[in-house]
Design a protein around this motif. Structure first.
Motif, PDB file in Angstrom:
ATOM      1  N   PRO A  87       0.817  -1.221   0.000  1.00  0.00           N
ATOM      2  CA  PRO A  87       0.000   0.000   0.000  1.00  0.00           C
ATOM      3  C   PRO A  87       0.849   1.269   0.000  1.00  0.00           C
ATOM      4  O   PRO A  87       1.967   1.279   0.508  1.00  0.00           O
ATOM      5  N   GLU A  88       0.273   2.314  -0.563  1.00  0.00           N
ATOM      6  CA  GLU A  88       0.833   3.663  -0.445  1.00  0.00           C
ATOM      7  C   GLU A  88       0.200   4.262   0.808  1.00  0.00           C
ATOM      8  O   GLU A  88      -1.023   4.294   0.925  1.00  0.00           O
ATOM      9  N   VAL A  89       1.021   4.720   1.741  1.00  0.00           N
ATOM     10  CA  VAL A  89       0.507   5.217   3.012  1.00  0.00           C
ATOM     11  C   VAL A  89       1.028   6.631   3.257  1.00  0.00           C
ATOM     12  O   VAL A  89       2.224   6.882   3.125  1.00  0.00           O
ATOM     13  N   ALA A  90       0.117   7.522   3.633  1.00  0.00           N
ATOM     14  CA  ALA A  90       0.490   8.874   4.058  1.00  0.00           C
ATOM     15  C   ALA A  90      -0.063   9.079   5.460  1.00  0.00           C
ATOM     16  O   ALA A  90      -1.274   9.019   5.660  1.00  0.00           O
ATOM     17  N   ARG A  91       0.835   9.249   6.446  1.00  0.00           N
ATOM     18  CA  ARG A  91       0.443   9.544   7.830  1.00  0.00           C
ATOM     19  C   ARG A  91       0.884  10.965   8.130  1.00  0.00           C
ATOM     20  O   ARG A  91       2.078  11.261   8.097  1.00  0.00           O
ATOM     21  N   LEU A  92      -0.079  11.804   8.426  1.00  0.00           N
ATOM     22  CA  LEU A  92       0.203  13.218   8.597  1.00  0.00           C
ATOM     23  C   LEU A  92      -0.246  13.707   9.970  1.00  0.00           C
ATOM     24  O   LEU A  92      -1.338  13.374  10.425  1.00  0.00           O
ATOM     25  N   SER A  93       0.592  14.500  10.608  1.00  0.00           N
ATOM     26  CA  SER A  93       0.208  15.229  11.814  1.00  0.00           C
ATOM     27  C   SER A  93      -0.307  16.581  11.348  1.00  0.00           C
ATOM     28  O   SER A  93       0.431  17.337  10.715  1.00  0.00           O
ATOM     29  N   VAL A  94      -1.555  16.857  11.625  1.00  0.00           N
ATOM     30  CA  VAL A  94      -2.194  18.049  11.069  1.00  0.00           C
ATOM     31  C   VAL A  94      -2.987  18.787  12.138  1.00  0.00           C
ATOM     32  O   VAL A  94      -3.235  18.268  13.223  1.00  0.00           O
ATOM     33  N   ARG A  95      -3.396  19.989  11.786  1.00  0.00           N
ATOM     34  CA  ARG A  95      -4.352  20.752  12.580  1.00  0.00           C
ATOM     35  C   ARG A  95      -5.492  21.107  11.649  1.00  0.00           C
ATOM     36  O   ARG A  95      -5.316  21.810  10.660  1.00  0.00           O
ATOM     37  N   GLN A  96      -6.662  20.586  11.932  1.00  0.00           N
ATOM     38  CA  GLN A  96      -7.818  20.808  11.082  1.00  0.00           C
ATOM     39  C   GLN A  96      -8.227  22.276  11.117  1.00  0.00           C
ATOM     40  O   GLN A  96      -8.335  22.875  12.181  1.00  0.00           O
ATOM     41  N   VAL A  97      -8.458  22.826   9.956  1.00  0.00           N
ATOM     42  CA  VAL A  97      -8.872  24.218   9.832  1.00  0.00           C
ATOM     43  C   VAL A  97     -10.393  24.322   9.766  1.00  0.00           C
ATOM     44  O   VAL A  97     -11.005  25.181  10.390  1.00  0.00           O
ATOM     45  N   ASP A  98     -11.023  23.410   9.032  1.00  0.00           N
ATOM     46  CA  ASP A  98     -12.468  23.433   8.860  1.00  0.00           C
ATOM     47  C   ASP A  98     -12.889  22.079   8.312  1.00  0.00           C
ATOM     48  O   ASP A  98     -12.056  21.330   7.784  1.00  0.00           O
ATOM     49  N   SER A  99     -14.154  21.745   8.402  1.00  0.00           N
ATOM     50  CA  SER A  99     -14.617  20.484   7.827  1.00  0.00           C
ATOM     51  C   SER A  99     -16.117  20.519   7.603  1.00  0.00           C
ATOM     52  O   SER A  99     -16.835  21.315   8.208  1.00  0.00           O
ATOM     53  N   TYR A 100     -16.538  19.636   6.743  1.00  0.00           N
ATOM     54  CA  TYR A 100     -17.954  19.373   6.508  1.00  0.00           C
ATOM     55  C   TYR A 100     -18.067  17.915   6.115  1.00  0.00           C
ATOM     56  O   TYR A 100     -17.347  17.447   5.223  1.00  0.00           O
ATOM     57  N   PHE A 101     -18.913  17.162   6.810  1.00  0.00           N
ATOM     58  CA  PHE A 101     -19.121  15.763   6.477  1.00  0.00           C
ATOM     59  C   PHE A 101     -20.609  15.498   6.337  1.00  0.00           C
ATOM     60  O   PHE A 101     -21.382  15.823   7.219  1.00  0.00           O
TER      61      PHE A 101
END
Length: 107
Positions: A87-101
């Protein structure tokens, strides 16, 4: 920080149904446990063999709430047998700015 993980892989044609069955068990576990601040989605690509997993943990920079479940361990245990390539894997440490689900699964 928060965790965002994207995993993309292709399974061998004879393992598509098994991959989906094992994945559904993981989702059932998450629905049962209902961990706060977690989003997890599975998508199948148009070719019918490619899969993309999207995981978000809004509470911490960890995927343990998912990866430490018995169901996820069972899903991962024989992955190398099912995959056409690692698999191609991207693990990122982030800070969410905004979202909509507003997603619903078509199963």
């Amino acid at each position: 920080m928060q965790r965002l993980t994207i995993v993309r892989y292709k399974v061998k044609p004879e393992f598509v149904a098994e991959n989906e069955r094992l994945s559904h068990a993981v989702f059932e576990r998450l629905r049962q446990d209902a961990p706060d601040g977690v989003a997890y989605s599975l998508f199948k690509e148009a070719d019918g063999q490619g899969f993309v997993h999207l995981f978000v943990n809004q509470k911490e920079d960890s995927s343990d709430v998912l990866t430490e479940t018995p169901e996820f361990r069972a899903f991962s245990a024989d992955g190398a047998t099912r995959w056409e390539a690692p698999p191609e894997v991207a693990r990122l440490s982030v800070r969410q700015v905004d979202s909509y689900f507003s997603l619903t699964a078509e199963v």
